[in-house]
Design an enzyme around this catalytic site. Structure first.
Site, PDB file in Angstrom:
ATOM      1  CG  HIS A 182      12.789  -0.336 -15.042  1.00 57.56           C
ATOM      2  ND1 HIS A 182      12.345   0.914 -14.725  1.00 57.56           N
ATOM      3  CD2 HIS A 182      12.842  -1.014 -13.867  1.00 57.56           C
ATOM      4  CE1 HIS A 182      12.134   0.999 -13.425  1.00 57.56           C
ATOM      5  NE2 HIS A 182      12.414  -0.159 -12.881  1.00 57.56           N
ATOM      6  NE  ARG A 289      14.930 -10.253  -4.212  1.00 57.02           N
ATOM      7  CZ  ARG A 289      14.694 -11.194  -5.116  1.00 57.02           C
ATOM      8  NH1 ARG A 289      13.518 -11.218  -5.757  1.00 57.02           N
ATOM      9  NH2 ARG A 289      15.591 -12.105  -5.405  1.00 57.02           N
ATOM     10  NE  ARG A 324      14.476  -8.046   1.757  1.00 56.63           N
ATOM     11  CZ  ARG A 324      15.286  -7.995   0.712  1.00 56.63           C
ATOM     12  NH1 ARG A 324      16.445  -8.646   0.727  1.00 56.63           N
ATOM     13  NH2 ARG A 324      14.943  -7.321  -0.370  1.00 56.63           N
ATOM     14  CD  GLU A 422      20.201  -9.202   4.746  1.00 58.20           C
ATOM     15  OE1 GLU A 422      19.893  -8.953   3.582  1.00 58.20           O
ATOM     16  OE2 GLU A 422      19.646  -8.680   5.735  1.00 58.20           O
ATOM     17  CG  ASN A 446      22.524 -11.553  -3.400  1.00 61.16           C
ATOM     18  OD1 ASN A 446      23.169 -12.486  -3.852  1.00 61.16           O
ATOM     19  ND2 ASN A 446      21.290 -11.287  -3.773  1.00 61.16           N
ATOM     20  CG  ASP A 447      23.226  -7.004   1.377  1.00 61.36           C
ATOM     21  OD1 ASP A 447      23.937  -6.238   0.706  1.00 61.36           O
ATOM     22  OD2 ASP A 447      21.999  -6.849   1.504  1.00 61.36           O
ATOM     23  NE  ARG A 457      23.238  -6.448  -3.686  1.00 64.07           N
ATOM     24  CZ  ARG A 457      22.217  -6.775  -2.910  1.00 64.07           C
ATOM     25  NH1 ARG A 457      22.426  -7.135  -1.671  1.00 64.07           N
ATOM     26  NH2 ARG A 457      21.000  -6.775  -3.383  1.00 64.07           N
ATOM     27  CB  CYS A 494      17.983 -16.586   0.161  1.00 59.98           C
ATOM     28  SG  CYS A 494      18.325 -15.018   0.982  1.00 59.98           S
TER      29      CYS A 494
END
Length: 541
Positions: A182, A289, A324, A422, A446-447, A457, A494
């Site tokens: 974080h 997201r 999404r 994905e 990414n996926d 990843r 994306c």
């Protein structure tokens, strides 16, 4: 001059003095009273700590707010409090009982298989440290800096960053930590260069008058010589000039040299992200997201979600927003919805998890459909792997529409529904998915890279698969474009991969006309596309 290596958590290059951030040790004069008295002292300290965390939550921005809400919730955790109560009942003082319980609780979290969960251990320690400081009578006032400085510490906590005047923090370096912690996320959000896992004895040198933090190349240089200082100054000035030049591009549409229009959108997590993206020149949100709304450790109601999506639409100022649906699972777990699977990445992800929890899915769809009546909102279904996944998900969409009609709720019945491509199977079967009624496609790189190359990843050892040309992934994108073109179905790409200027050019040359990436990458991608002539042969790699 001393040079130390670390891992990049937030990019950038800064130069200035170093201040060591101390978190203090155990209290030296602890007097243990009767168990009932110690428990009462602990309860009072927890109340005060939660008040202070609420103040930090109010001062934080965007997704950072949830970090401090999470810490408040951790102080109410039954298992943590049972550990503390048992130790106090055995005769321990409240402060050592809290320290012991914090170590045990953090150790359990660090032993979890999921990377995201493991990274929350530092938040447990941060929250419990605050209670111990209150019990020991140590001040929790933020570090006061007389001049902008680079902060170094064994670990840097979220509260360390948020509680210090932003203008006084040049950079951050810690011996521990992770690029996905974080604290690192906050540093990236605030544009503060940061290194984690810095090796060597840099902390033993304490505060020094001058240093160079080169997060781009993973180096912390204490007391640099004249040559290093001049090189850093040159690079800092150059980066500042480039940033100003790119800012000029923010308000202009993106056309390649030959006149090809490319739409540049942003990937975001909440209203604050959306505002920053629009300021950076985004033409809308290509991927919102929605998991952001459930990172508070509890499931939001339909009404809460509805207002969250309205806030995102308002921040977009009339520009399109693609949301999404929850992608719960793998690296985005949610308490109460984790699956005990040998490999979560190959288990209940995306729409699979949503359909496993139909009431959760129903409430989200109702909230989204209602919000879509007040702006340009589209819904993207994640991790669709075949036409059957799509058809089952659409049955839930139909049910949500029927429910809203029965309730007399205002909603947009024509809200566009699309799918995320994905996994390789979805790319190969795009034509069949489109035939089943899919109205747009978002390729999630990414996926898609992860599943195409069997490369986790979250594992840094496989970074080359995500930075390179990824020929196999580009061929899969070709299949998606070929299936979508006859039906004039829009396709966007994306992910971090799409945020690479060279990769963005490659996707545009393939026929992609919409790119969505993090706001920080938008202007660099635009600058690169403005110089590209698609009628000319591509430049050699």
């Amino acid at each position: 001059m001393w040079i130390y290596q670390g891992a990049k958590a937030s990019p950038g290059l800064v130069m200035g003095p170093v201040r060591r951030l101390e978190h203090g040790g155990a209290g030296l004069e602890r007097v243990v009273q009767a168990p009932g008295r110690e428990q009462a002292l602990l309860n009072a300290a927890v109340v005060l700590a939660k008040d202070e965390l609420r103040q930090l939550e109010d001062a934080a921005e965007g997704t950072d707010k949830d970090i401090f809400l999470f810490q408040q919730l951790m102080l109410d955790d039954p298992s943590l409090n049972q550990e503390i109560a048992g130790y106090i009942a055995a005769g321990a003082g409240a402060a050592p009982a809290m320290e012991r319980a914090a170590r045990i609780c953090a150790g359990r979290i660090e032993a979890a298989e999921d990377e995201y969960i493991r990274l929350r251990a530092v938040d447990v320690l941060d929250a419990c440290r605050r209670v111990v400081d209150i019990l020991d009578g140590r001040p929790r006032n933020p570090l006061r800096l007389d001049t902008p400085s680079i902060l170094v510490s064994e670990n840097i906590y979220p509260s360390d960053i948020v509680s210090i005047d932003r203008g006084m923090i040049l950079g951050l370096a810690s011996a521990g930590g992770s690029a996905q912690s974080h604290a690192a996320i906050i540093a990236r959000t605030m544009g503060i260069p940061a290194l984690v896992q810095v090796e060597g004895d840099f902390l033993d040198r304490g505060s020094v008058a001058g240093a160079v933090l080169d997060a781009d190349n993973g180096r912390l240089i204490l007391e640099p010589d004249e040559a290093v200082r001049k090189d850093a100054q040159r690079r800092i000035v150059g980066a500042s000039i480039l940033k100003k030049r790119l800012a000029v591009l923010a308000g202009e549409p993106c056309f390649t040299k030959d006149g090809t229009r490319v739409e540049l959108l942003a990937s975001c997590s909440g209203p604050e992200d959306v505002e920053l993206a629009i300021e950076a020149g985004a033409e809308g949100v290509g991927l919102l997201r929605s998991e952001f709304v459930i990172t508070q450790g509890r499931m939001p109601s339909e009404e809460e979600q509805y207002y969250f999506y309205l806030g995102c639409l308002q921040a977009a100022g009339g520009r399109p927003v693609t949301v999404r649906t929850f992608d719960i699972g793998a690296d985005g777990p949610v308490p109460g919805f984790e699956e005990d699977a040998p490999n979560p990445a190959l288990g209940m992800r995306g729409v699979r998890m949503s359909m496993l929890h139909p009431q959760l899915f129903h409430e989200q769809l109702c909230a989204l459909l209602r919000a879509s009546a007040h702006g340009s909102l589209r819904i993207a279904l994640p991790m669709v792997s075949c036409p059957e996944d799509w058809r089952m998900a659409m049955e839930h969409v139909k049910k949500a529409r029927r429910d809203l009609r029965r309730r007399g709720a205002v909603f947009n019945g024509d809200t566009e529904i699309g799918c995320m491509v994905e996994v390789p199977s979805a790319a190969v079967l795009t034509a069949e998915i489109l035939a089943a009624g899919c109205q747009f496609v978002v390729v999630g790189t990414n996926d898609l890279i992860q599943y195409t190359y069997a490369a986790d990843r979250l594992d840094g050892r496989f970074a080359a698969y995500f930075d390179g040309r990824c020929a196999a992934v580009h061929r899969l994108v070709d299949l998606v474009l070929a299936a979508a073109a006859p039906l004039a179905v829009p396709v966007s790409v994306c992910g971090l991969h799409a945020g690479s200027p060279n990769q963005a050019v490659r996707y545009v040359r393939q026929g992609v006309r919409c790119i969505s990436t993090e706001a920080a990458s938008l202007l660099a991608v635009k600058a690169r596309l403005l110089e590209e002539d698609l009628t000319a042969p591509p430049a050699a790699d």
